[in-house]
Design a protein around this motif. Structure first.
Motif, short mmCIF file in Angstrom:
data_model
loop_
_atom_site.label_atom_id
_atom_site.label_comp_id
_atom_site.label_asym_id
_atom_site.label_seq_id
_atom_site.Cartn_x
_atom_site.Cartn_y
_atom_site.Cartn_z
N THR A 1 0.85 -1.33 -0.08
CA THR A 1 -0.05 0.06 0.09
C THR A 1 0.87 1.32 -0.07
OG1 THR A 1 -0.20 -0.18 2.39
CG2 THR A 1 -1.87 -1.14 1.08
N SER A 2 2.05 1.08 0.12
CA SER A 2 2.94 2.25 0.20
C SER A 2 3.09 2.61 -1.24
CB SER A 2 4.39 2.05 0.75
OG SER A 2 5.11 0.92 0.27
N PHE A 3 3.00 1.99 -2.16
CA PHE A 3 3.11 2.30 -3.68
C PHE A 3 2.07 3.26 -4.13
CE2 PHE A 3 5.14 -2.16 -4.41
CZ PHE A 3 6.56 -1.51 -3.89
N THR A 4 2.24 4.60 -4.02
CA THR A 4 1.05 5.40 -4.35
C THR A 4 1.24 5.88 -5.70
OG1 THR A 4 2.38 7.46 -3.42
CG2 THR A 4 0.84 6.38 -1.98
N ASP A 5 2.16 5.66 -6.37
CA ASP A 5 2.57 6.08 -7.84
C ASP A 5 3.81 5.18 -8.26
OD1 ASP A 5 4.87 7.14 -6.64
OD2 ASP A 5 4.42 9.30 -7.35
N ASP A 6 4.19 5.66 -9.57
CA ASP A 6 5.04 4.56 -10.28
C ASP A 6 6.37 4.91 -9.76
OD1 ASP A 6 3.44 3.43 -12.19
OD2 ASP A 6 3.00 5.33 -12.58
N ALA A 7 6.75 6.28 -9.22
CA ALA A 7 8.01 6.60 -8.78
C ALA A 7 8.25 5.91 -7.39
CB ALA A 7 8.08 8.18 -8.58
N SER A 8 7.25 5.86 -6.62
CA SER A 8 7.41 5.14 -5.39
C SER A 8 7.68 3.54 -5.51
CB SER A 8 6.43 5.12 -4.32
OG SER A 8 4.89 4.54 -4.99
N VAL A 9 7.30 2.97 -6.55
CA VAL A 9 7.77 1.70 -7.05
C VAL A 9 9.04 1.71 -7.23
CG1 VAL A 9 7.03 -0.46 -8.43
CG2 VAL A 9 5.27 1.10 -7.54
N VAL A 10 9.48 2.35 -8.41
CA VAL A 10 10.66 2.47 -8.81
C VAL A 10 11.73 2.58 -7.55
CG1 VAL A 10 12.41 3.74 -10.33
CG2 VAL A 10 10.28 3.15 -11.05
N GLU A 11 11.61 3.64 -6.70
CA GLU A 11 12.57 4.15 -5.49
C GLU A 11 12.58 2.95 -4.72
OE1 GLU A 11 12.60 8.24 -3.31
OE2 GLU A 11 10.78 7.16 -3.11
N ALA A 12 11.53 2.08 -4.61
CA ALA A 12 11.63 0.90 -3.61
C ALA A 12 12.65 -0.26 -3.70
CB ALA A 12 10.28 0.19 -3.26
N VAL A 13 13.13 -0.21 -5.23
CA VAL A 13 14.22 -1.22 -5.80
C VAL A 13 15.60 -0.63 -5.71
CG1 VAL A 13 12.69 -2.67 -6.80
CG2 VAL A 13 13.54 -0.88 -8.16
N GLY A 14 15.62 0.79 -5.16
CA GLY A 14 16.87 1.48 -5.07
C GLY A 14 17.35 2.56 -5.94
#
Length: 221
Positions: A178-191
């Protein structure tokens, strides 16, 4: 370099106080979603357009295309239960190296200049998102205690959010949270560090009735 645009159209009409999903509401006598697709079709990048839409809305969309004689080429992709899965479905459809812009269906006023700038910067830097600096004072509220933030450090995120294909493919192998609020947050999560470019004040998101009225005024201007 090949370019793709993923237009995510999964919204409902709840906050618009209407049963019609907001991407299908009329804006200057044309559904909001058609304005959005047209903006990408008119860009210099000429991306292949993937429209992600819920399966139960696809028949209605086809009827709208007939009614409004809408002939801009686009591929319809099945939407998922969350935005994350909708974007993932579109990424899985792509089979070639490219740069991908992901855009909200209900941001119909995005300019071709911003679209092309996002593609160019993402091709060079790997990723880029459009955002505007906050012009309002900003506070946090936690445990009933508020605290001021430095508005010069606060950016309001928009779309397009644009990435090289390899980065998105890697990011969307993660499990959804649920912390994935947009695509940037998804990409940021892998570093990956996310790069920001200046967005546009006119690039508003149609969420409430007043937004549709404002968009009408901006188009007429």
């Amino acid at each position: 370099m090949k370019y793709y645009a993923i237009i995510v159209a999964g919204g409902s009409g709840n906050r618009m106080q209407t049963e019609t999903p907001k991407q299908f509401l009329l804006l200057n006598n044309l559904p909001v979603l058609m304005h959005t697709i047209r903006a990408f079709a008119q860009s210099d990048a000429q991306p292949k357009i993937l429209l992600v839409i819920n399966t139960e809305q696809q028949g209605y969309w086809r009827r709208l295309c007939e009614e409004f004689n809408f002939r801009i080429p686009h591929e319809v992709i099945d939407g998922g239960s969350e935005r994350f899965y909708s974007v993932k479905n579109a990424i899985d459809f792509i089979e070639e190296d490219c740069v991908i812009a992901i855009h909200d269906a209900v941001r119909p006023l995005v300019s071709k200049q911003l679209i092309d700038h996002c593609f160019a910067e993402a091709e060079f830097k790997g990723n880029v998102i459009a955002a505007v600096q906050s012009s309002d004072s900003v506070r946090t509220l936690k445990n009933n205690k508020s605290a001021a933030l430095n508005r010069d450090e606060i950016y309001l995120v928009q779309t397009p959010q644009t990435f090289k294909f390899s980065i998105l493919k890697e990011a969307y192998t993660q499990d959804f949270t649920t912390s994935f609020t947009d695509d940037a947050s998804v990409v940021e999560a892998v570093g990956y560090e996310i790069n920001i470019i200046e967005g546009e004040r006119n690039n508003i998101k149609i969420t409430y009735p007043i937004d549709l009225e404002l968009a009408e005024l901006l188009l007429k201007r």
